[in-house]
Design a protein around this motif. Structure first.
Motif, PDB file in Angstrom:
ATOM      1  N   ASP A   1       0.833  -1.210   0.000  1.00  0.00           N
ATOM      2  CA  ASP A   1       0.000   0.000   0.000  1.00  0.00           C
ATOM      3  C   ASP A   1       0.864   1.255   0.000  1.00  0.00           C
ATOM      4  O   ASP A   1       0.558   2.225  -0.694  1.00  0.00           O
ATOM      5  CB  ASP A   1      -0.928   0.020   1.217  1.00  0.00           C
ATOM      6  CG  ASP A   1      -2.058  -0.993   1.121  1.00  0.00           C
ATOM      7  OD1 ASP A   1      -2.306  -1.522   0.016  1.00  0.00           O
ATOM      8  OD2 ASP A   1      -2.686  -1.266   2.165  1.00  0.00           O
ATOM      9  N   VAL A   2       1.944   1.239   0.775  1.00  0.00           N
ATOM     10  CA  VAL A   2       2.844   2.398   0.821  1.00  0.00           C
ATOM     11  C   VAL A   2       3.468   2.632  -0.553  1.00  0.00           C
ATOM     12  O   VAL A   2       3.484   3.764  -1.051  1.00  0.00           O
ATOM     13  CB  VAL A   2       3.947   2.198   1.892  1.00  0.00           C
ATOM     14  CG1 VAL A   2       5.077   3.203   1.726  1.00  0.00           C
ATOM     15  CG2 VAL A   2       3.349   2.295   3.287  1.00  0.00           C
ATOM     16  N   LEU A   3       3.974   1.570  -1.169  1.00  0.00           N
ATOM     17  CA  LEU A   3       4.591   1.723  -2.491  1.00  0.00           C
ATOM     18  C   LEU A   3       3.588   2.254  -3.513  1.00  0.00           C
ATOM     19  O   LEU A   3       3.908   3.168  -4.282  1.00  0.00           O
ATOM     20  CB  LEU A   3       5.182   0.393  -2.963  1.00  0.00           C
ATOM     21  CG  LEU A   3       6.399  -0.115  -2.196  1.00  0.00           C
ATOM     22  CD1 LEU A   3       6.786  -1.506  -2.675  1.00  0.00           C
ATOM     23  CD2 LEU A   3       7.561   0.857  -2.298  1.00  0.00           C
TER      24      LEU A   3
ATOM     25  N   GLU B   1       2.769  -4.529  -4.843  1.00  0.00           N
ATOM     26  CA  GLU B   1       1.846  -3.449  -4.454  1.00  0.00           C
ATOM     27  C   GLU B   1       0.500  -3.992  -3.979  1.00  0.00           C
ATOM     28  O   GLU B   1      -0.117  -3.416  -3.090  1.00  0.00           O
ATOM     29  CB  GLU B   1       1.605  -2.500  -5.636  1.00  0.00           C
ATOM     30  CG  GLU B   1       2.711  -1.529  -5.878  1.00  0.00           C
ATOM     31  CD  GLU B   1       2.354  -0.463  -6.905  1.00  0.00           C
ATOM     32  OE1 GLU B   1       3.164   0.444  -7.081  1.00  0.00           O
ATOM     33  OE2 GLU B   1       1.263  -0.533  -7.527  1.00  0.00           O
ATOM     34  N   ARG B   2       0.052  -5.085  -4.570  1.00  0.00           N
ATOM     35  CA  ARG B   2      -1.239  -5.658  -4.178  1.00  0.00           C
ATOM     36  C   ARG B   2      -1.136  -6.613  -3.001  1.00  0.00           C
ATOM     37  O   ARG B   2      -2.130  -7.190  -2.575  1.00  0.00           O
ATOM     38  CB  ARG B   2      -1.869  -6.386  -5.375  1.00  0.00           C
ATOM     39  CG  ARG B   2      -2.327  -5.420  -6.463  1.00  0.00           C
ATOM     40  CD  ARG B   2      -2.955  -6.135  -7.645  1.00  0.00           C
ATOM     41  NE  ARG B   2      -1.932  -6.882  -8.373  1.00  0.00           N
ATOM     42  CZ  ARG B   2      -2.074  -8.130  -8.803  1.00  0.00           C
ATOM     43  NH1 ARG B   2      -3.175  -8.789  -8.601  1.00  0.00           N
ATOM     44  NH2 ARG B   2      -1.097  -8.730  -9.459  1.00  0.00           N
TER      45      ARG B   2
ATOM     46  N   LEU C   1       9.649   1.564   5.173  1.00  0.00           N
ATOM     47  CA  LEU C   1       9.335   0.782   6.365  1.00  0.00           C
ATOM     48  C   LEU C   1       8.712   1.657   7.451  1.00  0.00           C
ATOM     49  O   LEU C   1       7.796   1.212   8.153  1.00  0.00           O
ATOM     50  CB  LEU C   1      10.582   0.073   6.878  1.00  0.00           C
ATOM     51  CG  LEU C   1      11.215  -0.930   5.901  1.00  0.00           C
ATOM     52  CD1 LEU C   1      12.436  -1.575   6.534  1.00  0.00           C
ATOM     53  CD2 LEU C   1      10.224  -1.960   5.421  1.00  0.00           C
ATOM     54  N   ALA C   2       9.182   2.894   7.591  1.00  0.00           N
ATOM     55  CA  ALA C   2       8.599   3.801   8.586  1.00  0.00           C
ATOM     56  C   ALA C   2       7.152   4.139   8.233  1.00  0.00           C
ATOM     57  O   ALA C   2       6.281   4.186   9.122  1.00  0.00           O
ATOM     58  CB  ALA C   2       9.437   5.073   8.700  1.00  0.00           C
ATOM     59  N   LEU C   3       6.886   4.373   6.965  1.00  0.00           N
ATOM     60  CA  LEU C   3       5.510   4.648   6.543  1.00  0.00           C
ATOM     61  C   LEU C   3       4.619   3.436   6.792  1.00  0.00           C
ATOM     62  O   LEU C   3       3.478   3.565   7.255  1.00  0.00           O
ATOM     63  CB  LEU C   3       5.470   5.051   5.069  1.00  0.00           C
ATOM     64  CG  LEU C   3       6.074   6.425   4.745  1.00  0.00           C
ATOM     65  CD1 LEU C   3       6.270   6.581   3.247  1.00  0.00           C
ATOM     66  CD2 LEU C   3       5.195   7.530   5.307  1.00  0.00           C
TER      67      LEU C   3
END
Length: 127
Positions: free
Chosen positions: A35-37, A66-67, A92-94
């Motif tokens: 989801d972040v990517l 991504e999915r 990773l932080a996000l």
């Protein structure tokens, strides 16, 4: 001797759940990272092909990451992050922030006290 055949089975749970609402599914790390990517890629108005080419990974594989369909290695995640102008630590932080947000929402939904993020301890990831 006559046997009676029925289409009913008695289900005995191995680990019965306590009474109350069904427990919510814990978020999967691969879903959070994916989801972040995707969110970062879309915010930059870039295509899968553009980011996959810059990261030197296949477009199909990046789409699956991504999915949340594929559990990407740290090398692949770092390459995708760099292609988006981020570091692996940024991604990773996000994802960690999203995990904390979702865990807090889950705790409230099942009636657990809402603890501040700092009280949950520090999440450490080896990349």
């Amino acid at each position: 001797m006559t046997f009676r055949v029925t289409n009913q089975a008695r289900i005995v749970p191995l680990h019965p759940f306590p009474p109350g609402p069904a427990p919510a599914r814990e978020p999967l790390w691969r879903d959070l990272v994916g989801d972040v990517l995707r969110r970062e890629r879309l915010s930059q108005e870039r295509t899968l092909k553009d980011v996959a080419d810059a990261a030197r990974i296949s477009m199909a594989y990046l789409s699956e990451v991504e999915r949340g369909r594929k559990e990407a290695s740290s090398e692949v995640l770092a390459a995708a992050a760099r292609a988006l102008g981020l570091s692996l630590a940024d991604v990773l932080a996000l994802a960690q922030g999203e995990l904390i947000r979702l865990s807090g929402a889950r705790s409230r939904a099942i009636g657990q006290p809402n603890r501040p993020a700092g009280s949950m301890g520090t999440v450490r990831l080896a990349a």
